[in-house]
Design an enzyme around this catalytic site. Structure first.
Site, PDB file in Angstrom:
ATOM      1  N   ASP A   1       0.858  -1.182   0.000  1.00 49.57           N
ATOM      2  CA  ASP A   1       0.000   0.000   0.000  1.00 49.57           C
ATOM      3  C   ASP A   1       0.893   1.230   0.000  1.00 49.57           C
ATOM      4  O   ASP A   1       2.122   1.111  -0.009  1.00 49.57           O
ATOM      5  CB  ASP A   1      -0.964   0.004   1.191  1.00 49.57           C
ATOM      6  CG  ASP A   1      -2.317   0.613   0.815  1.00 49.57           C
ATOM      7  OD1 ASP A   1      -2.325   1.780   0.371  1.00 49.57           O
ATOM      8  OD2 ASP A   1      -3.349  -0.064   0.941  1.00 49.57           O
TER       9      ASP A   1
ATOM     10  N   HIS B   1     -13.218  -2.538  -7.133  1.00 50.56           N
ATOM     11  CA  HIS B   1     -14.507  -1.835  -7.142  1.00 50.56           C
ATOM     12  C   HIS B   1     -14.332  -0.339  -6.875  1.00 50.56           C
ATOM     13  O   HIS B   1     -15.282   0.433  -7.016  1.00 50.56           O
ATOM     14  CB  HIS B   1     -15.488  -2.469  -6.144  1.00 50.56           C
ATOM     15  CG  HIS B   1     -15.284  -2.068  -4.714  1.00 50.56           C
ATOM     16  ND1 HIS B   1     -16.314  -1.994  -3.811  1.00 50.56           N
ATOM     17  CD2 HIS B   1     -14.169  -1.714  -4.027  1.00 50.56           C
ATOM     18  CE1 HIS B   1     -15.854  -1.615  -2.628  1.00 50.56           C
ATOM     19  NE2 HIS B   1     -14.560  -1.437  -2.734  1.00 50.56           N
TER      20      HIS B   1
END
Length: 440
Positions: free
Chosen positions: A291, A337
């Site tokens: 990340d 998404h």
């Protein structure tokens, strides 16, 4: 599963259904010697899960669906819509105020506290507290055990017992709620745009042109506060162990044990809560959480000492080619998404063609994400989670929740060598685990 026609829903049949499902839940909990649900502050936080509790979970979904319909019929159409438009926003803003000002933690976990003493502990006046509590109590969040004193219920205790619910409330109600109120404005201004920066969030927060959610998260604040929204978001994601998003469903949706000793890359893995859960269940796995650098502090605070040899953090932006070359599986949970198709395609291509060449034959991509169900194929509470996620993605990123055929088409756009071999939705999960194999 079929959807009941509105004409078949009436007060008497709903009451009978509620009674039967409530008895099923009560009987199963008694048989298993498990505590019953209660509003008492010492009540259980959630219902037991797992395949062995499938019958309980089915009864629970039916009960929720019937209870919502019963509320609507008992209110009547005019009052229900009127009350929703008038009251629901304040139900949410009260929760936001409680989280922002530390009210949940300031009320003692046992016994009660006077409004006067509570105000002395908080940046709120006694009058402000009374007004907030008075409304929250109509939803059983806190209660008054005696005049002028407040105490916890099981609902208000939830953010105390599960600390990540505080950031979850702050993110959804402090950041997204103002944006969701501007969705109609964004539609009017941008039409059916697919650009991630032409969104309601940008209108609500007056973001600089060309900047979006993650730019805002990364750069908001000054000095040591810079990136505080990104850190809050990482902490908020830890709360997604419940409500159909339990971390156990990632473990149940793919045969992780079959990998043996393997490296798994948790792409966009935030503070590592999913990797930690997998490491605890599958001791042969080594997991790398990737990340942005701003998230590493939250990761360091979360990962247990006994797992640090198998769960590590790597600063990486998934918009750039993948640096890892020896992974057997790339896990993307609630990543794709977040993005419209064009960007989702690029994220996946960055996995296939990494810094060190093309992905190895047989490498898997495991996507744990929403698959928009056909109407009536899943319980209504699970469907609502998916439609909620769809509207959330639209509001903040112009992204969407995809149907099964949309996912298949997306993988085809990425590379013809990607083969989606399995779509599996664990019982009670709002997510579907999609297994994709790269075949040269």
């Amino acid at each position: 599963m079929t959807t009941r026609a509105p004409k078949d829903i009436d007060l008497a049949s709903l009451a009978d259904s509620i009674s039967a499902d409530a008895k099923t839940i009560t009987d199963i909990l008694n048989q298993e010697k498990l505590p019953q649900p209660t509003l008492s502050a010492c009540g259980p936080m959630k219902y037991p899960g797992g395949p062995e509790m499938a019958r309980l979970q089915e009864a629970r979904m039916n009960l929720l669906t019937s209870a919502w319909a019963l509320e609507q019929l008992a209110a009547g159409p005019q009052d229900y819509i009127y009350w929703q438009a008038y009251s629901a926003k304040h139900d949410l803003t009260v929760l936001n105020a409680f989280a922002r000002f530390g009210v949940f933690e300031a009320v003692p976990t046992s016994g009660d506290i006077s409004y006067v003493d509570l105000a002395a502990k908080l940046p709120l006046t006694e009058r402000q507290l009374r007004r907030l509590f008075r409304h929250a109590m109509t939803k059983n969040v806190f209660y008054e055990p005696r005049p002028d004193h407040v105490a916890h219920t099981s609902l208000s205790m939830a953010p105390v017992k599960k600390r990540s619910l505080g950031p979850w409330i702050n993110h959804n109600l402090g950041e997204i709620l103002p944006a969701s109120s501007r969705l109609a404005d964004a539609i009017e201004k941008y039409g059916d745009s697919q650009e991630p920066n032409e969104v309601a969030l940008g209108i609500a927060w007056n973001l600089e042109k060309g900047k979006g959610l993650f730019d805002w998260f990364k750069n908001d604040g000054e000095g040591s506060r810079k990136g505080w929204r990104a850190r809050q978001f990482a902490e908020a994601m830890e709360s997604m162990d419940g409500g159909g998003h339990d971390v156990q469903f990632v473990a149940e949706g793919f045969d992780w044990g079959s990998l043996g000793e393997a490296i798994v890359i948790d792409v966009g893995g935030s503070s590592g809560h999913i990797s930690i859960s997998l490491a605890e269940k599958f001791p042969a796995l080594r997991l790398v959480v990737q990340d942005l650098p701003e998230v590493e502090t939250a990761f360091d605070a979360l990962v247990p000492d006994d797992l640090k040899s198998r769960v590590s953090f790597q600063a990486h932006n998934f918009m750039e080619p993948q640096p890892q070359e020896d992974a057997k599986v790339f896990l993307l949970r609630h990543v794709l998404h977040d993005w419209p198709d064009g960007i989702a395609v690029q994220i996946l291509r960055n996995l296939i063609t990494g810094e060190h060449g093309v992905m190895k034959d047989g490498t898997r991509i495991v996507v744990a994400d929403n698959v928009m169900p056909l109407k009536g194929t899943v319980p209504t509470p699970i469907e609502r989670l998916t439609t909620t996620a769809d509207l959330q993605m639209w509001t903040v990123l112009n992204a969407l929740e995809r149907r099964k055929e949309d996912w298949i088409e997306l993988f085809k756009q990425v590379d013809e060598r990607l083969d989606p071999v399995a779509f599996f939705q664990p019982e009670g999960s709002s997510d579907t685990v999609i297994e994709v194999v790269f075949c040269k």
